[in-house]
Design a protein around this motif. Structure first.
Motif, PDB file in Angstrom:
ATOM      1  N   SER A  87      -2.329   1.402  13.548  1.00 25.77           N
ATOM      2  CA  SER A  87      -3.706   1.868  13.352  1.00 25.77           C
ATOM      3  C   SER A  87      -4.563   0.793  12.680  1.00 25.77           C
ATOM      4  N   GLY A  88      -3.912  -0.102  11.933  1.00 28.85           N
ATOM      5  CA  GLY A  88      -4.646  -1.118  11.177  1.00 28.85           C
ATOM      6  C   GLY A  88      -4.820  -0.744   9.710  1.00 28.85           C
ATOM      7  N   VAL A  89      -4.323   0.447   9.308  1.00 27.27           N
ATOM      8  CA  VAL A  89      -4.542   0.878   7.921  1.00 27.27           C
ATOM      9  C   VAL A  89      -3.847  -0.047   6.925  1.00 27.27           C
ATOM     10  N   THR A 124       9.165   1.207  11.812  1.00 25.77           N
ATOM     11  CA  THR A 124       7.871   1.865  12.025  1.00 25.77           C
ATOM     12  C   THR A 124       7.676   2.160  13.507  1.00 25.77           C
ATOM     13  N   ALA A 165       5.672   5.263   7.556  1.00 23.94           N
ATOM     14  CA  ALA A 165       6.203   5.741   8.834  1.00 23.94           C
ATOM     15  C   ALA A 165       7.310   6.778   8.686  1.00 23.94           C
ATOM     16  N   VAL A 204      -2.913   7.037  13.635  1.00 20.30           N
ATOM     17  CA  VAL A 204      -2.736   6.290  14.888  1.00 20.30           C
ATOM     18  C   VAL A 204      -3.552   6.947  16.014  1.00 20.30           C
ATOM     19  N   GLU A 225      -0.660   9.562   7.388  1.00 18.50           N
ATOM     20  CA  GLU A 225       0.085   8.634   8.231  1.00 18.50           C
ATOM     21  C   GLU A 225       0.441   9.308   9.560  1.00 18.50           C
ATOM     22  N   HIS A 226       0.658   8.552  10.551  1.00 23.15           N
ATOM     23  CA  HIS A 226       0.920   8.954  11.937  1.00 23.15           C
ATOM     24  C   HIS A 226      -0.328   9.541  12.595  1.00 23.15           C
ATOM     25  N   LYS A 285       0.836  -1.215   0.000  1.00 26.50           N
ATOM     26  CA  LYS A 285       0.000   0.000   0.000  1.00 26.50           C
ATOM     27  C   LYS A 285       0.866   1.258   0.000  1.00 26.50           C
ATOM     28  N   VAL A 323       6.793   5.751  15.109  1.00 29.74           N
ATOM     29  CA  VAL A 323       5.532   5.970  15.846  1.00 29.74           C
ATOM     30  C   VAL A 323       5.873   6.485  17.258  1.00 29.74           C
TER      31      VAL A 323
HETATM   32  C1  MEV Z   1       2.401   2.942   8.645  1.00 29.85           C
HETATM   33  O1  MEV Z   1       2.173   2.517   7.300  1.00 29.85           O
HETATM   34  C2  MEV Z   1       1.625   4.158   8.946  1.00 29.85           C
HETATM   35  C3  MEV Z   1       1.681   4.695  10.377  1.00 29.85           C
HETATM   36  O2  MEV Z   1       0.628   5.661  10.444  1.00 29.85           O
HETATM   37  C4  MEV Z   1       1.485   3.620  11.422  1.00 29.85           C
HETATM   38  C5  MEV Z   1       0.085   3.021  11.426  1.00 29.85           C
HETATM   39  O3  MEV Z   1      -0.854   3.643  10.968  1.00 29.85           O
HETATM   40  O4  MEV Z   1      -0.038   1.905  11.944  1.00 29.85           O
HETATM   41  C6  MEV Z   1       2.989   5.409  10.658  1.00 29.85           C
END
Ligand code: MEV
Length: 303
Positions: free
Chosen positions: A139-141, A181, A264, A18, A14-15, A8, A185
């Motif tokens: 986050s699970g994304v 990562t 990340a 979370v 991102e970030h 992906k 984070v």
């Molecule tokens: C990782 O692809 C993206 C972050 O936002 C961590 C997450 O969402 O789990 C840095």
């Protein structure tokens, strides 16, 4: 039979994702494929992915071994005597969701081997268990995209809302610099004191909304501007590097509408969107900087 987990890119968010903010993300048309084959008599659960020079047994002291065990435990299947033979079309540890793609492909392959239905919720739970182990907090994304494919807005509270958009060509530049990562984070947690209402996180969330509206309107200039600003904020949070900044700047001065780190940060990959007639020029600037980029087409399905 072969099972798949897709890589992906995160276009925006991102970030911040979370902390509950939305992220605009898309699956790549490539990832990890796994087939489960019986291990010769007496052998244990193992995995072999030559493309990543990865050959690990579930009993080894190795992060991927722990991930295999977490998935098998979540599925309640013990340690089946199978070898997971895989191939990968994305580099590992490059910010392109390789660990989630691997976890999803492994989970699906084990379910197939067990003749169980690869129910989305079951796959997500097992792959999330692996991601938590790999990244500490997640986050699970990445898992949501690795399972569903396509493009959409992801929120921790509501999961992935997929949508159709005009096909968007995104230049992807894996920097080749390794990164963690979990460390990135943690850096953001330290920087923001984990205050959900931190102005920078809030702005990143707002840029996801602006960028999503722009993408749906095929306004690439607007999307690019949101990406540029997001990169600036992420850099301020300490998750960019000189190399990532330079790759983004090279893309912008070569005519890209926008460029940013994706995932990340701290290494990993950058992405850019550019007018069609500037794409090759951006890729050759990256090449001069030692980075072999590629074009990923996301979205689509709209005429
Ligand atoms: C990782 O692809 C993206 C972050 O936002 C961590 C997450 O969402 O789990 C840095």
């Amino acid at each position: 039979m072969t099972a798949v987990g897709l890589g992906k890119i995160i276009l925006l968010g991102e970030h911040a994702v979370v902390y509950g903010y939305p992220a605009l993300a898309a699956a790549l048309d490539r990832g990890v494929t796994i087939a489960a084959v019986p291990t010769p008599a007496g052998g244990s659960l193992r995995i072999d992915i030559p493309a990543w020079s990865l050959k690990v047994s579930a009993t080894d002291d190795h992060p991927v071994a722990r991930s295999l065990c977490a998935i098998a435990d979540e599925l309640g299947i013990g340690r089946p005597t199978v070898t997971l033979v895989g191939d990968a079309q994305i580099p590992p540890g490059a910010g392109l969701g390789s660990s989630a793609a691997l976890a999803v492909a492994v989970t699906r392959a084990l379910l197939l081997h067990d003749r169980r239905k690869a129910d989305r919720a079951v796959v997500a739970r097992a792959a999330d268990a692996s991601e938590m182990l790999m990244h500490g907090r997640s986050s699970g994304v990445d898992v949501a995209l690795a399972i569903a494919g396509g493009v959409g807005v992801f929120r921790k509270a509501t999961g992935l809302r997929s949508f159709k958009s005009q096909p968007l060509r995104v230049l992807v530049g894996p920097s080749g610099a390794p990164r963690s990562t979990a460390a990135m984070v943690d850096r953001v947690a330290h920087e923001t004191h984990e205050v959900v209402d931190d102005a920078r996180l809030r702005e990143l969330g707002g840029l996801t909304d602006t960028g999503t509206t722009a993408l749906l309107a095929s306004d690439l200039v607007g999307l690019g501007a949101a990406m540029n600003r997001a990169h600036q904020i992420l850099a301020g949070l300490g998750v960019s590097t000189e190399q990532l900044d330079a790759l983004c700047e090279a893309a912008r001065v070569t005519g890209a509408h926008g460029a940013k780190l994706t995932g990340a940060g701290g290494g990993g990959a950058v992405i850019a969107i550019a007018p069609r007639d500037r794409e090759q020029a951006v890729l050759s600037e990256w090449k001069k900087a030692g980075v072999t980029g590629f074009v990923a087409t996301i979205g689509g399905g709209v005429s």
